[in-house]
Design an enzyme around this catalytic site. Structure first.
Site, PDB file in Angstrom:
ATOM      1  N   TRP A  33       0.574  -1.031  -0.198  1.00 30.06           N
ATOM      2  CA  TRP A  33       0.254   0.451  -0.230  1.00 30.06           C
ATOM      3  C   TRP A  33       0.658   1.352   0.320  1.00 30.06           C
ATOM      4  O   TRP A  33       1.936   1.095   0.810  1.00 30.06           O
ATOM      5  CB  TRP A  33      -1.005  -0.016   0.881  1.00 30.06           C
ATOM      6  CG  TRP A  33      -0.632   0.024   2.680  1.00 30.06           C
ATOM      7  CD1 TRP A  33      -0.136  -1.476   3.379  1.00 30.06           C
ATOM      8  CD2 TRP A  33       0.279   1.281   3.278  1.00 30.06           C
ATOM      9  NE1 TRP A  33       0.997  -0.354   4.477  1.00 30.06           N
ATOM     10  CE2 TRP A  33       0.858   0.940   4.351  1.00 30.06           C
ATOM     11  CE3 TRP A  33      -0.247   3.111   3.203  1.00 30.06           C
ATOM     12  CZ2 TRP A  33       1.172   1.987   5.423  1.00 30.06           C
ATOM     13  CZ3 TRP A  33       0.298   3.509   4.237  1.00 30.06           C
ATOM     14  CH2 TRP A  33       0.972   2.923   5.023  1.00 30.06           C
ATOM     15  N   GLU A  76       7.244   8.844  13.995  1.00 32.11           N
ATOM     16  CA  GLU A  76       7.044   8.155  12.665  1.00 32.11           C
ATOM     17  C   GLU A  76       8.105   8.981  11.569  1.00 32.11           C
ATOM     18  O   GLU A  76       9.074   8.645  10.761  1.00 32.11           O
ATOM     19  CB  GLU A  76       6.005   7.668  11.768  1.00 32.11           C
ATOM     20  CG  GLU A  76       5.410   6.830  13.063  1.00 32.11           C
ATOM     21  CD  GLU A  76       5.541   5.594  12.420  1.00 32.11           C
ATOM     22  OE1 GLU A  76       6.765   5.284  11.855  1.00 32.11           O
ATOM     23  OE2 GLU A  76       5.308   4.789  12.865  1.00 32.11           O
ATOM     24  N   HIS A 114       4.697   5.778   6.833  1.00 33.32           N
ATOM     25  CA  HIS A 114       3.811   5.799   7.905  1.00 33.32           C
ATOM     26  C   HIS A 114       3.902   7.630   8.753  1.00 33.32           C
ATOM     27  O   HIS A 114       2.263   7.521   8.125  1.00 33.32           O
ATOM     28  CB  HIS A 114       4.303   4.552   9.526  1.00 33.32           C
ATOM     29  CG  HIS A 114       4.363   3.779   8.978  1.00 33.32           C
ATOM     30  ND1 HIS A 114       5.020   2.818   9.577  1.00 33.32           N
ATOM     31  CD2 HIS A 114       3.979   2.848   8.035  1.00 33.32           C
ATOM     32  CE1 HIS A 114       5.368   1.537   9.484  1.00 33.32           C
ATOM     33  NE2 HIS A 114       4.311   1.201   8.252  1.00 33.32           N
ATOM     34  N   GLU A 164       8.930  -1.929  17.947  1.00 32.24           N
ATOM     35  CA  GLU A 164       7.779  -2.244  16.793  1.00 32.24           C
ATOM     36  C   GLU A 164       6.696  -3.240  16.996  1.00 32.24           C
ATOM     37  O   GLU A 164       5.381  -2.287  16.462  1.00 32.24           O
ATOM     38  CB  GLU A 164       8.443  -3.151  15.634  1.00 32.24           C
ATOM     39  CG  GLU A 164       9.794  -3.196  15.097  1.00 32.24           C
ATOM     40  CD  GLU A 164       9.947  -2.186  14.277  1.00 32.24           C
ATOM     41  OE1 GLU A 164       8.111  -1.426  13.661  1.00 32.24           O
ATOM     42  OE2 GLU A 164      10.200  -1.608  12.658  1.00 32.24           O
ATOM     43  N   THR A 167       4.773   0.077  18.736  1.00 28.57           N
ATOM     44  CA  THR A 167       4.731   1.150  17.524  1.00 28.57           C
ATOM     45  C   THR A 167       3.333   0.404  17.244  1.00 28.57           C
ATOM     46  O   THR A 167       1.638   0.536  16.782  1.00 28.57           O
ATOM     47  CB  THR A 167       4.652   1.488  16.372  1.00 28.57           C
ATOM     48  OG1 THR A 167       5.872   0.602  16.186  1.00 28.57           O
ATOM     49  CG2 THR A 167       5.966   2.261  17.092  1.00 28.57           C
ATOM     50  N   ASP A 196       1.920  -3.467   9.114  1.00 26.10           N
ATOM     51  CA  ASP A 196       2.948  -3.225   8.697  1.00 26.10           C
ATOM     52  C   ASP A 196       4.385  -3.490   9.916  1.00 26.10           C
ATOM     53  O   ASP A 196       5.386  -3.738   9.806  1.00 26.10           O
ATOM     54  CB  ASP A 196       4.016  -1.602   8.169  1.00 26.10           C
ATOM     55  CG  ASP A 196       3.035  -1.786   6.973  1.00 26.10           C
ATOM     56  OD1 ASP A 196       2.433  -2.867   6.220  1.00 26.10           O
ATOM     57  OD2 ASP A 196       3.822  -0.767   6.494  1.00 26.10           O
ATOM     58  N   GLU A 197       3.694  -2.535  11.143  1.00 26.04           N
ATOM     59  CA  GLU A 197       4.906  -2.306  12.759  1.00 26.04           C
ATOM     60  C   GLU A 197       4.830  -4.046  12.982  1.00 26.04           C
ATOM     61  O   GLU A 197       6.183  -4.641  13.253  1.00 26.04           O
ATOM     62  CB  GLU A 197       3.712  -1.684  13.882  1.00 26.04           C
ATOM     63  CG  GLU A 197       3.927  -0.367  13.216  1.00 26.04           C
ATOM     64  CD  GLU A 197       5.034   0.401  12.894  1.00 26.04           C
ATOM     65  OE1 GLU A 197       5.978   0.181  13.055  1.00 26.04           O
ATOM     66  OE2 GLU A 197       4.728   1.443  12.865  1.00 26.04           O
ATOM     67  N   HIS A 200       7.418  -6.328  10.866  1.00 24.96           N
ATOM     68  CA  HIS A 200       8.852  -5.398  11.440  1.00 24.96           C
ATOM     69  C   HIS A 200       8.687  -6.393  12.422  1.00 24.96           C
ATOM     70  O   HIS A 200      10.072  -6.978  12.945  1.00 24.96           O
ATOM     71  CB  HIS A 200       9.089  -4.420  11.569  1.00 24.96           C
ATOM     72  CG  HIS A 200       8.214  -3.395   9.999  1.00 24.96           C
ATOM     73  ND1 HIS A 200       8.274  -2.005   9.689  1.00 24.96           N
ATOM     74  CD2 HIS A 200       8.919  -4.026   9.178  1.00 24.96           C
ATOM     75  CE1 HIS A 200       8.500  -1.415   8.783  1.00 24.96           C
ATOM     76  NE2 HIS A 200       8.365  -3.376   8.137  1.00 24.96           N
TER      77      HIS A 200
HETATM   78 FE   LIG Z   1       8.386   0.704  12.382  1.00 19.93          FE
HETATM   79 FE   LIG Z   2       6.775   2.956  11.681  1.00 18.03          FE
END
Ligand SMILES: [Fe+2]
Ligand SMILES: [Fe+2]
Length: 328
Positions: A33, A76, A114, A164, A167, A196-197, A200
């Site tokens: 995305w 971010e 982000h 991560e 967040t 996403d976090e 990660h």
């Molecule tokens: Fe992150």
């Molecule tokens: Fe982030």
């Protein structure tokens, strides 16, 4: 061999798998995305109507919510600090362009979206003072940070595994709050960031797992070191438009606690999750010092819970320059 050289050797040994880990945990640029997928298309004739809708829906969200969203965005947006820090970790070869620096670049590319999407949303919302926010971001990047990890890859990967997940929690909670207030679009945006976090987090946790497999005592000591000195949030060094360092972060953190986006119980939960994920209880082949470190880590969650239960969060909102006070 010195500890530093052993770490370098371990990083070199693990490097051959980093390409496969990038493929496992990151999404190709062509399919992932992008911020505009969640924002009005400025080329479209419907643009102004869509912006109007964003502004209408934004009116239903409370003051503390905006403070937290702004703080999250600023955190971010300080990505240049994190990227340059990670590029400097032992074993990460920026000039050699080894697997580790490829990871850092690709990870940075994902993270960069982000701050981008949050920044554009906040700008369109009409609820925040963008200039004050931009100044705060610039101060945060200019000030830099020190997260106490040195150039040590073991400590840095503990930090990123923790961070991560933290967040993930906060973006995910913001998504829930937005949904409860009927703001589906913002909710979707924050939920996709939290996804996403989580990826990660899983990647960095696997890095640590792999280090545990080859250098268990030193990995345990590094985990212990990081938890003993406490994980400092990246925005810890945040100051509001050039004010005092720490007071703004404290107020931001109080606000996040007050609305349940990120609390001291979450910090403890993360630690417990890491203990479980890395199967700290079961790791064998530790030296005496690492055995003691393990004991400390296993007992830490309950010790911290007792302290957290006694802590009180101030009830009143702190007035930030970032957000105009709510009009009644
Ligand atoms: Fe992150
Ligand atoms: Fe982030």
């Amino acid at each position: 061999m010195s500890l530093k050289n052993v770490r370098l050797e371990v990083m070199q040994f693990l490097e051959k798998d980093v390409d496969a880990l990038i493929e496992k945990y990151l999404i190709p640029i062509e399919t992932i995305w992008q911020p505009t997928d969640f924002l009005p298309d400025s080329e479209s004739p419907k643009f102004f109507d869509e912006v109007k809708e964003i502004r209408e829906l934004a009116k239903d969200l409370p003051y503390d919510f905006w403070v937290v969203l702004v703080g999250d965005m600023i955190t971010e947006e300080a990505l240049p600090t994190y990227e340059s820090w990670l590029m400097d970790v032992e074993g990460v070869g920026q000039v050699e362009r080894n697997g580790w620096s490829k990871w850092v670049r690709h990870w940075t590319g994902e993270e960069n979206r982000h701050g981008d999407v949050l920044n554009k949303y906040l700008y369109l919302s009409g609820r925040v003072n963008m200039r004050e926010i931009e100044k705060t971001t610039q101060y945060l990047i200019a000030d830099g940070f020190d997260i106490g990890t040195d150039r040590d890859p073991y400590k840095n990967f503990v930090y990123t595994s923790f961070q991560e997940l933290a967040t993930y929690i906060s973006h995910n909670r913001v998504a829930k709050l937005a949904k409860e207030r009927g703001n589906k679009q913002l909710s979707k945006m924050c939920r996709i960031i939290s996804g996403d976090e989580m990826r990660h987090h899983n990647a960095y946790s696997e890095f640590v797992e792999r280090i545990f497999a080859v250098d268990p005592s030193q990995m345990m000591m590094a985990f212990h070191y990081m938890m003993k000195q406490k994980i400092t949030m990246p925005a810890h060094f945040l100051r509001e438009s050039g004010g005092q360092i720490s007071s703004a972060f404290e107020e931001f953190s109080n606000t996040a606690q007050r609305i349940g986006v990120y609390t001291s119980m979450d910090y403890i939960d993360i630690l417990e999750k890491l203990n479980k994920r890395w199967e700290i209880e079961k790791i064998t082949g530790l030296n005496d010092e690492a055995e003691k470190a393990r004991d400390y880590l296993l007992k830490l969650p309950s010790r911290m819970t007792r302290i957290a239960e006694r802590m009180k969060v101030p009830e009143n909102s702190f007035q930030f320059k970032w957000v105009e006070p709510a009009k009644m």
